[in-house]
Design a protein around this motif. Structure first.
Motif, mmCIF file in Angstrom:
data_model
loop_
_atom_site.group_PDB
_atom_site.id
_atom_site.type_symbol
_atom_site.label_atom_id
_atom_site.label_comp_id
_atom_site.label_asym_id
_atom_site.label_seq_id
_atom_site.Cartn_x
_atom_site.Cartn_y
_atom_site.Cartn_z
ATOM 1 N N GLY A 1 34.889 -16.090 47.567
ATOM 2 C CA GLY A 1 35.346 -17.440 47.242
ATOM 3 C C GLY A 1 35.721 -18.258 48.459
ATOM 4 O O GLY A 1 35.680 -19.499 48.427
ATOM 5 N N ARG A 2 36.075 -17.601 49.541
ATOM 6 C CA ARG A 2 36.394 -18.294 50.800
ATOM 7 C C ARG A 2 35.154 -18.554 51.634
ATOM 8 O O ARG A 2 35.244 -19.127 52.725
ATOM 9 N N GLY A 3 34.003 -18.123 51.160
ATOM 10 C CA GLY A 3 32.752 -18.339 51.873
ATOM 11 C C GLY A 3 32.498 -17.362 52.997
ATOM 12 O O GLY A 3 31.591 -17.568 53.815
ATOM 13 N N LYS A 4 33.259 -16.261 53.041
ATOM 14 C CA LYS A 4 33.105 -15.283 54.122
ATOM 15 C C LYS A 4 32.137 -14.156 53.761
ATOM 16 O O LYS A 4 31.879 -13.270 54.580
ATOM 17 N N ALA A 5 31.634 -14.176 52.534
ATOM 18 C CA ALA A 5 30.627 -13.208 52.096
ATOM 19 C C ALA A 5 29.827 -13.836 50.966
ATOM 20 O O ALA A 5 30.301 -14.754 50.281
ATOM 21 N N LYS A 6 28.613 -13.375 50.768
ATOM 22 C CA LYS A 6 27.741 -13.868 49.710
ATOM 23 C C LYS A 6 28.018 -13.105 48.416
ATOM 24 O O LYS A 6 28.357 -11.916 48.440
ATOM 25 N N PRO A 7 27.852 -13.763 47.259
ATOM 26 C CA PRO A 7 28.048 -13.055 45.990
ATOM 27 C C PRO A 7 27.187 -11.803 45.869
ATOM 28 O O PRO A 7 27.634 -10.776 45.366
ATOM 29 N N GLU A 8 25.941 -11.882 46.355
ATOM 30 C CA GLU A 8 25.032 -10.739 46.239
ATOM 31 C C GLU A 8 25.439 -9.571 47.133
ATOM 32 O O GLU A 8 24.878 -8.465 47.006
ATOM 33 N N SER A 9 26.399 -9.767 48.023
ATOM 34 C CA SER A 9 26.868 -8.664 48.865
ATOM 35 C C SER A 9 27.537 -7.575 48.028
ATOM 36 O O SER A 9 27.636 -6.424 48.454
ATOM 37 N N VAL A 10 28.002 -7.931 46.817
ATOM 38 C CA VAL A 10 28.621 -6.942 45.937
ATOM 39 C C VAL A 10 27.631 -5.832 45.617
ATOM 40 O O VAL A 10 27.980 -4.646 45.615
ATOM 41 N N ARG A 11 26.367 -6.201 45.383
ATOM 42 C CA ARG A 11 25.347 -5.205 45.053
ATOM 43 C C ARG A 11 25.204 -4.177 46.168
ATOM 44 O O ARG A 11 25.195 -2.969 45.931
#
Length: 270
Positions: free
Chosen positions: A209-219
């Protein structure tokens, strides 16, 4: 013997967690002391899961056994007259001896509350939220979707508990407004949770949410099975055990029919 089921709420701020610890103030300890004052002898209380220091509960489940002569005690009234102000019994009911608060649990729900404002903070909310500032909701929503379903959550488990499996199933994950316009609540329901798993998932979503990682990084984090690769753990005070479900109960009141062998919550410490 008669088994009594409790639904308990507590403010975890001044507790050293749920689990009984020598010379430390715990929720389990306060309950056992209060029950012993009624029965005149020690009674062991079994909780549905352990919460860490600073973590709260609105729906912790526990049970204890007493001699039949104490079955008629109005346990909710009796315990609430003896317990300290930061823990209360919402319900106390006799149940079958087959009921076990921990091993019969099918689903559990936790909430985590975030404070989204940087310019000011309501001081009386300091023990119940994480002051994390503005977040990208769209990115968080995308990140949440990757957690749904059955996964190995090794990357989101802190060390310290021996368990048979790190595989868990997340059935539902949503967010909604909190008590104030500056708050947002994440609500997660799953078959069970590893040690500090919800706080680790929250820390990951805030990083997104802070823009320090991409949502797809969860995968990729789930696939790596490496705790050191994932973001830091969110603080304890924003977390609350919201509910525990048994039998046909489930997230939203539906039965998903999941395998209880992975749902026992063994090793859970949130």
């Amino acid at each position: 013997m008669q088994r009594i089921k409790l639904i308990i709420a507590y403010d975890g701020t001044d507790f050293c967690g749920w689990q009984l610890q020598p010379n430390l103030r715990t929720v389990q300890g306060e309950l056992e002391k209060s029950i012993a004052r009624v029965t005149g002898s020690p009674v062991r209380v079994h909780g549905s899961g352990r919460t860490d220091s600073g973590v709260h509960a609105l729906g912790q489940i526990a049970h204890f056994d007493v001699e039949d002569r104490f079955a008629s005690v109005l346990w909710q009234r009796a315990l609430n007259s003896l317990l300290p102000d930061d823990v209360t019994v919402l319900q106390a009911i006799p149940v079958s001896s087959d009921f076990h608060s921990r091993y019969n649990a099918v689903h559990k729900t936790y909430t985590y509350t975030l404070w989204l404002e940087n310019n000011f903070f309501l001081p009386w909310r300091r023990h119940y939220v994480w002051k994390c500032g503005p977040l990208d909701f769209e990115a968080i929503d995308k990140g949440m979707q990757y957690f749904l379903g059955e996964h190995d959550f090794s990357s989101f488990q802190n060390t310290g508990t021996l368990i048979k499996s790190t595989v868990r199933t997340i059935h539902d994950f949503k967010r909604y407004p909190g008590q104030n316009a500056q708050e947002m609540v994440l609500e997660i329901c799953g078959s069970g949770f590893l040690k500090q798993m919800v706080r680790n998932i929250t820390g990951c979503l805030v990083t997104i949410g802070r823009g320090k990682a991409k949502p797809e990084s969860v995968r990729s984090l789930l696939q790596m099975k490496d705790r050191t690769a994932a973001p830091a753990t969110a603080p304890a005070q924003g977390l609350c055990m919201a509910g525990v479900y048994y039998g046909d109960e489930g997230c939203g009141g539906t039965d998903t029919g999941r395998n209880q062998s992975q749902d026992s919550g063994v090793g859970e410490q949130i």
